[in-house]
Write a protein that holds these residues in place. Structure first.
Motif, short mmCIF file in Angstrom:
data_model
loop_
_atom_site.label_atom_id
_atom_site.label_comp_id
_atom_site.label_asym_id
_atom_site.label_seq_id
_atom_site.Cartn_x
_atom_site.Cartn_y
_atom_site.Cartn_z
N LYS A 10 28.18 -110.61 -108.92
CA LYS A 10 26.94 -110.39 -108.18
C LYS A 10 27.19 -110.45 -106.68
O LYS A 10 26.73 -109.58 -105.93
CB LYS A 10 25.89 -111.42 -108.58
CG LYS A 10 24.56 -111.23 -107.88
CD LYS A 10 23.50 -112.11 -108.50
CE LYS A 10 22.17 -112.08 -107.82
NZ LYS A 10 21.75 -110.86 -107.21
N ASP A 58 26.69 -106.97 -104.74
CA ASP A 58 25.50 -106.90 -103.88
C ASP A 58 25.87 -106.35 -102.51
O ASP A 58 25.10 -105.61 -101.91
CB ASP A 58 24.84 -108.28 -103.73
CG ASP A 58 23.94 -108.61 -104.91
OD1 ASP A 58 23.68 -107.72 -105.74
OD2 ASP A 58 23.52 -109.78 -104.99
N LYS A 110 26.29 -102.28 -102.34
CA LYS A 110 25.11 -101.40 -102.47
C LYS A 110 25.41 -100.30 -103.49
O LYS A 110 25.65 -100.60 -104.62
CB LYS A 110 24.71 -100.82 -101.10
CG LYS A 110 24.41 -101.87 -100.06
CD LYS A 110 23.14 -102.60 -100.36
CE LYS A 110 22.89 -103.64 -99.26
NZ LYS A 110 22.04 -104.66 -99.69
N TRP A 160 29.11 -99.69 -106.00
CA TRP A 160 29.60 -100.68 -106.95
C TRP A 160 30.61 -100.12 -107.95
O TRP A 160 31.51 -100.84 -108.36
CB TRP A 160 28.46 -101.41 -107.65
CG TRP A 160 27.68 -100.60 -108.62
CD1 TRP A 160 26.55 -99.89 -108.38
CD2 TRP A 160 27.99 -100.39 -110.00
NE1 TRP A 160 26.14 -99.27 -109.51
CE2 TRP A 160 27.01 -99.55 -110.53
CE3 TRP A 160 29.02 -100.82 -110.83
CZ2 TRP A 160 27.01 -99.13 -111.86
CZ3 TRP A 160 29.02 -100.41 -112.16
CH2 TRP A 160 28.02 -99.57 -112.65
#
Length: 99
Positions: free
Chosen positions: A10, A14, A17, A20
């Motif tokens: 995570k 994160d 954006k 990933w």
């Protein structure tokens, strides 16, 4: 362990954006090759009995890649696999002591 993986993924994804899919393999590599405090080992070494060669070491000369000898490496890997159960038992003892 699943909580750790989820938290690390995570945190890494994160920041990425929409990128990933590109960052996921990097994040998973980092998880597999990071030493765990509880065991003193990496998940990769616990599974395969040796440390991973970091991708940077493959493209750039390093002591590990420059001194690589296939025959010696094969013998070393065989020995590591013979001793992996002992290594896992020691990691388990460290993990229990950590708890």
């Amino acid at each position: 362990m699943n909580k750790i993986v989820k938290k690390l993924l995570k945190r890494q994804l994160d920041k990425a954006k929409g990128a990933w899919p590109k960052k996921l393999p990097e994040a998973l590599w980092a998880i597999q090759t990071s030493y765990r405090t509880a065991t003193g080992e990496t998940p990769f070494s616990m599974a395969f009995g040796s440390e991973a060669v970091v991708p940077v070491e493959i493209g750039e000369p390093s002591y590990r890649t420059e001194t690589f000898a296939p025959k010696t490496n094969k013998e070393g890997l065989a020995l590591s696999l013979d001793l992996i159960e002992e290594r896992r038992a020691q990691a388990n003892l460290r993990n229990e002591a950590y708890k």
